[in-house]
Motif scaffolding. Structure first.
Motif, PDB file in Angstrom:
ATOM      1  N   LYS A  63       0.829  -1.206   0.000  1.00 31.74           N
ATOM      2  CA  LYS A  63       0.000   0.000   0.000  1.00 31.74           C
ATOM      3  C   LYS A  63       0.866   1.261   0.000  1.00 31.74           C
ATOM      4  O   LYS A  63       0.521   2.259  -0.637  1.00 31.74           O
ATOM      5  CB  LYS A  63      -0.935   0.008   1.216  1.00 31.74           C
ATOM      6  CG  LYS A  63      -2.021  -1.054   1.156  1.00 31.74           C
ATOM      7  CD  LYS A  63      -2.922  -0.837  -0.046  1.00 31.74           C
ATOM      8  CE  LYS A  63      -4.013  -1.893  -0.150  1.00 31.74           C
ATOM      9  NZ  LYS A  63      -4.855  -1.707  -1.355  1.00 31.74           N
ATOM     10  N   ARG A 120       1.037   4.315  -2.666  1.00 32.35           N
ATOM     11  CA  ARG A 120       0.880   5.698  -2.214  1.00 32.35           C
ATOM     12  C   ARG A 120       2.003   6.572  -2.761  1.00 32.35           C
ATOM     13  O   ARG A 120       1.757   7.689  -3.241  1.00 32.35           O
ATOM     14  CB  ARG A 120       0.891   5.737  -0.684  1.00 32.35           C
ATOM     15  CG  ARG A 120       0.824   7.135  -0.101  1.00 32.35           C
ATOM     16  CD  ARG A 120       1.222   7.134   1.364  1.00 32.35           C
ATOM     17  NE  ARG A 120       1.241   8.481   1.906  1.00 32.35           N
ATOM     18  CZ  ARG A 120       2.239   9.333   1.742  1.00 32.35           C
ATOM     19  NH1 ARG A 120       3.299   8.966   1.044  1.00 32.35           N
ATOM     20  NH2 ARG A 120       2.181  10.539   2.274  1.00 32.35           N
ATOM     21  N   GLN A 173      -7.156  13.166  -6.589  1.00 33.43           N
ATOM     22  CA  GLN A 173      -8.116  12.201  -6.077  1.00 33.43           C
ATOM     23  C   GLN A 173      -7.470  10.821  -5.936  1.00 33.43           C
ATOM     24  O   GLN A 173      -7.677  10.121  -4.937  1.00 33.43           O
ATOM     25  CB  GLN A 173      -9.328  12.122  -7.018  1.00 33.43           C
ATOM     26  CG  GLN A 173     -10.416  11.144  -6.570  1.00 33.43           C
ATOM     27  CD  GLN A 173     -11.100  11.570  -5.283  1.00 33.43           C
ATOM     28  OE1 GLN A 173     -11.204  12.755  -5.001  1.00 33.43           O
ATOM     29  NE2 GLN A 173     -11.570  10.603  -4.509  1.00 33.43           N
ATOM     30  N   GLU A 225      -5.312  10.931  -2.962  1.00 29.81           N
ATOM     31  CA  GLU A 225      -6.125  10.852  -1.742  1.00 29.81           C
ATOM     32  C   GLU A 225      -6.561   9.411  -1.469  1.00 29.81           C
ATOM     33  O   GLU A 225      -6.474   8.925  -0.333  1.00 29.81           O
ATOM     34  CB  GLU A 225      -7.348  11.751  -1.869  1.00 29.81           C
ATOM     35  CG  GLU A 225      -8.260  11.697  -0.653  1.00 29.81           C
ATOM     36  CD  GLU A 225      -9.587  12.410  -0.870  1.00 29.81           C
ATOM     37  OE1 GLU A 225     -10.430  12.398   0.040  1.00 29.81           O
ATOM     38  OE2 GLU A 225      -9.780  12.977  -1.965  1.00 29.81           O
ATOM     39  N   GLU A 226      -7.029   8.747  -2.512  1.00 30.90           N
ATOM     40  CA  GLU A 226      -7.489   7.364  -2.341  1.00 30.90           C
ATOM     41  C   GLU A 226      -6.353   6.446  -1.896  1.00 30.90           C
ATOM     42  O   GLU A 226      -6.549   5.570  -1.047  1.00 30.90           O
ATOM     43  CB  GLU A 226      -8.094   6.869  -3.661  1.00 30.90           C
ATOM     44  CG  GLU A 226      -9.403   7.567  -4.017  1.00 30.90           C
ATOM     45  CD  GLU A 226      -9.890   7.199  -5.405  1.00 30.90           C
ATOM     46  OE1 GLU A 226      -9.158   6.459  -6.112  1.00 30.90           O
ATOM     47  OE2 GLU A 226     -10.983   7.660  -5.806  1.00 30.90           O
ATOM     48  N   ASN A 247      -3.718   7.371  -0.175  1.00 30.52           N
ATOM     49  CA  ASN A 247      -3.418   7.707   1.215  1.00 30.52           C
ATOM     50  C   ASN A 247      -4.456   7.139   2.167  1.00 30.52           C
ATOM     51  O   ASN A 247      -4.122   6.613   3.236  1.00 30.52           O
ATOM     52  CB  ASN A 247      -3.343   9.230   1.381  1.00 30.52           C
ATOM     53  CG  ASN A 247      -1.965   9.779   1.075  1.00 30.52           C
ATOM     54  OD1 ASN A 247      -1.048   9.686   1.883  1.00 30.52           O
ATOM     55  ND2 ASN A 247      -1.810  10.353  -0.110  1.00 30.52           N
ATOM     56  N   VAL A 248      -5.721   7.262   1.779  1.00 31.87           N
ATOM     57  CA  VAL A 248      -6.800   6.741   2.625  1.00 31.87           C
ATOM     58  C   VAL A 248      -6.689   5.226   2.745  1.00 31.87           C
ATOM     59  O   VAL A 248      -6.877   4.656   3.834  1.00 31.87           O
ATOM     60  CB  VAL A 248      -8.173   7.149   2.058  1.00 31.87           C
ATOM     61  CG1 VAL A 248      -9.293   6.395   2.759  1.00 31.87           C
ATOM     62  CG2 VAL A 248      -8.382   8.656   2.202  1.00 31.87           C
ATOM     63  N   ASP A 249      -6.358   4.579   1.619  1.00 35.01           N
ATOM     64  CA  ASP A 249      -6.239   3.118   1.623  1.00 35.01           C
ATOM     65  C   ASP A 249      -5.116   2.682   2.557  1.00 35.01           C
ATOM     66  O   ASP A 249      -5.259   1.732   3.336  1.00 35.01           O
ATOM     67  CB  ASP A 249      -5.962   2.636   0.201  1.00 35.01           C
ATOM     68  CG  ASP A 249      -6.349   1.174   0.014  1.00 35.01           C
ATOM     69  OD1 ASP A 249      -7.090   0.646   0.858  1.00 35.01           O
ATOM     70  OD2 ASP A 249      -5.908   0.573  -0.982  1.00 35.01           O
ATOM     71  N   THR A 252      -3.863   4.496   5.059  1.00 31.98           N
ATOM     72  CA  THR A 252      -4.228   4.866   6.432  1.00 31.98           C
ATOM     73  C   THR A 252      -5.220   3.871   7.017  1.00 31.98           C
ATOM     74  O   THR A 252      -5.153   3.525   8.202  1.00 31.98           O
ATOM     75  CB  THR A 252      -4.821   6.283   6.460  1.00 31.98           C
ATOM     76  OG1 THR A 252      -3.873   7.204   5.892  1.00 31.98           O
ATOM     77  CG2 THR A 252      -5.147   6.725   7.870  1.00 31.98           C
ATOM     78  N   ARG A 253      -6.135   3.396   6.175  1.00 30.07           N
ATOM     79  CA  ARG A 253      -7.126   2.422   6.640  1.00 30.07           C
ATOM     80  C   ARG A 253      -6.428   1.153   7.135  1.00 30.07           C
ATOM     81  O   ARG A 253      -6.762   0.609   8.196  1.00 30.07           O
ATOM     82  CB  ARG A 253      -8.090   2.100   5.505  1.00 30.07           C
ATOM     83  CG  ARG A 253      -9.269   1.211   5.930  1.00 30.07           C
ATOM     84  CD  ARG A 253     -10.156   0.872   4.758  1.00 30.07           C
ATOM     85  NE  ARG A 253     -10.830   2.052   4.224  1.00 30.07           N
ATOM     86  CZ  ARG A 253     -10.629   2.557   3.012  1.00 30.07           C
ATOM     87  NH1 ARG A 253      -9.759   1.979   2.200  1.00 30.07           N
ATOM     88  NH2 ARG A 253     -11.275   3.621   2.603  1.00 30.07           N
TER      89      ARG A 253
END
Length: 593
Positions: free
Chosen positions: A194, A198, A237, A240-241, A243-245, A247-248
């Motif tokens: 991941k 990123r 976008q 962001e996705e 990074n969110v992935d 972070t999740r």
């Protein structure tokens, strides 16, 4: 911690710093574990009115509290504060030194890579290596080492003390910890992938931003701000996705850690409470046991953070290693010698050249000779191979043995440094640094000599323009020289090359942005000041090179003709056609004006 062939030797290089930091860390951990025992004495003393010290019942009074609890606590706190200061200075200091050394190594290697490498790898991606990735590796080297050893020392010391108090309760506490380690390993491998995704998304965003800023004038001229904004939003976008992935997944790991830690607390309170009820533990001992476990909560949390950090560090180190492992395509062969006192004789012998990975030959069977002191013009259609010709003189790319000679020496048998040191080059893309005009002109010199700088500017017919600026030669140019016009940029670049006063001067379409009067002035200055030195001038305008001693006419990668202007015009139909077309265009332009 992080390991790899490009970072392992730094553990040895800065071993002294690391060992000093680890010694301070061990001392801090040792003193931390003194505190739970002090808590135990306070609780038992309050409940029972006495404290067992080395098997002796000692009354719990003010003297005991001051001498055996308060004063030791003061010394423990001072020792912990001093130790934490020392390990931060030593371990984090070593990590910063590693980051500095790695950055120097990366830049040193990057400057030796060929043009081919930079045609494939974008600037934004390379900059992310020197910023985000390098910071991640530094963090993993310093904080990772700290977390690993802190976790090991605290864990071993705490478990040892807990085991002496009650082996079964300690074993029950270790079961959830083992499950946590297994789960963390699986999640850690997932996190590495991941983080790689990123960083790739961030590199794309950096590439796009860098290109947009560099080409902002073109974007505005074509009124494409909205299009660029939409493209940027799409990349943003995606970033962001990614990074969110990541972070999740990272949060999932932390939730697992919290879950297992809380389960251990339940075990301690349940079974430990039972031991107190049975009289095998007293309240103070239960508090002491919980204190030891609280001490290993940080190591447990550190394990998840370490796995997270190591996942990021491995991915970033892999990207950095790709740069450091990139092959230097254009290098000196073993046993080459420096070429001293270059005269300027240049010979091409049946040279055929194709760019690395190219599909066709850019130059085919090219042979010619340039004698020292000659002024030579190179002309031909766009894409005919003119720039490639001069790039090969500078060994920008590898060439076959026995195909290019300088002063009778095969360029593959002389050092690249000495070859380029004997040449001055004005490229088609006139790059200027974000520095003063004087420093740009004196770029090839060790120090700025105002007299020589001004003389070079006068020869390039740009001295008057420079003096019109409020700060003159001390004017700071914008990025890539955006402060000055195209013609001024070309002439400052010419002045920089003239400042070097090299035996061989190469100008690649370097007067295309100036008017014909300025062009004549510059060419006359070149003929006057460079007598006896070789000058090669690539041009599109025939008027620029028609007074040269010799003209090389390149047509579709082949040397179609060599000679003076009049000879080529009389003998070569393709050259004559090009000259006639340019004259018609010039006459048409004057008529329309």
């Amino acid at each position: 911690m992080i390991f790899g062939k490009h970072i392992n030797h730094y553990y040895i290089k800065y071993a002294g710093w690391l060992l000093a930091g680890l010694a301070a860390l061990v001392a801090v951990d040792y003193f931390q574990l003194v505190i739970p025992n002090l808590y135990q004495m306070v609780i038992n003393g309050m409940n029972q009115g006495y404290v067992m010290v080395d098997g002796v019942r000692t009354p719990f009074n003010m003297d005991f509290l001051l001498d055996n609890i308060c004063m030791p606590m003061v010394w423990v706190i001072l020792a912990i504060v001093l130790g934490r200061f020392l390990w931060r200075i030593c371990i984090f200091g070593a990590a910063i030194k590693v980051e500095t050394d790695l950055r120097n190594a990366m830049f040193d290697h990057a400057k030796d890579l060929s043009v081919q490498y930079y045609q494939v790898n974008k600037v934004g991606n390379l900059m992310s290596l020197f910023t985000n990735d390098l910071e991640t590796v530094q963090d993993c080297y310093g904080s990772g080492l700290l977390m690993l050893f802190d976790a090991l020392v605290l864990f071993i010391l705490s478990i040892g003390k807990m085991w002496r108090m009650d082996p079964l309760l300690t074993f029950l506490c270790l079961i959830p910890m083992g499950l946590l380690l297994a789960a963390s390993t699986v999640v850690g491998n997932y996190l590495t992938k991941k983080w790689d995704i990123r960083q790739a998304a961030f590199s794309k965003l950096s590439d796009f931003s860098q290109e947009s800023f560099s080409g902002i004038a073109v974007i505005k001229a074509f009124v494409k701000e909205a299009k660029e904004l939409m493209a940027f939003r799409k990349l943003n976008q995606e970033n962001e996705e990614a990074n969110v992935d990541f972070t999740r997944s990272s949060v999932l790991l932390r939730i697992l850690v919290t879950l297992f830690v809380e389960s251990v607390i339940c075990v301690i309170l349940g079974y430990g409470g039972y031991l107190v009820h049975e009289g095998r533990f007293n309240a103070g001992q239960l508090v002491e046991f919980i204190g030891y476990f609280n001490a290993i909560v940080w190591p447990i949390m550190a394990i998840s953070e370490l796995i997270d950090m190591t996942s990021r560090g491995k991915a970033s180190l892999k990207r950095i290693s790709e740069l450091l492992d990139a092959k230097q395509d254009v290098v000196d062969k073993p046993g080459v010698e420096d070429l001293k006192n270059i005269r300027g004789d240049i010979a091409f012998r049946e040279l055929t050249f194709r760019y690395p990975g190219g599909e066709y030959d850019v130059l085919q069977d090219v042979s010619f000779t340039i004698h020292a002191g000659e002024n030579v013009g190179v002309v031909g259609k766009t894409g005919s191979g003119k720039t490639t010709l001069v790039d090969l003189i500078l060994r920008t790319y590898n060439v076959p043995d026995g195909s290019i000679f300088i002063d009778g020496h095969d360029v593959n048998q002389i050092s690249i440094r000495s070859l380029r040191d004997g040449c001055a080059y004005v490229p088609q893309d006139n790059f200027l640094f974000s520095d003063t005009i004087a420093r740009n002109i004196a770029f090839s010199a060790d120090a700025v000599d105002e007299r020589q700088v001004e003389e070079a500017a006068r020869l390039a017919d740009v001295d008057g323009n420079i003096r019109e600026f409020a700060k003159g030669y001390e004017t700071i140019l914008g990025e890539r020289g955006v402060t000055v016009s195209g013609g001024q940029k070309q002439r400052i670049s010419i002045a920089r090359a003239l400042m070097k006063n090299a035996p061989i001067l190469i100008l690649d379409d370097s007067v295309s942005a100036v008017d014909t009067k300025t062009e004549r002035t510059i060419l006359e200055n070149l003929r006057r000041t460079r007598a006896g030195k070789t000058t090669i001038l690539i041009a599109h305008r025939i008027s620029t090179i028609e007074q040269m001693d010799k003209i090389l006419f390149i047509d579709d990668g082949k040397l179609a003709a060599v000679g003076k202007h009049q000879e080529l015009y009389a003998q070569n139909a393709a050259y004559r056609k090009m000259v006639d077309l340019q004259r018609l265009e010039e006459e048409g332009g004057r008529h329309n004006a």
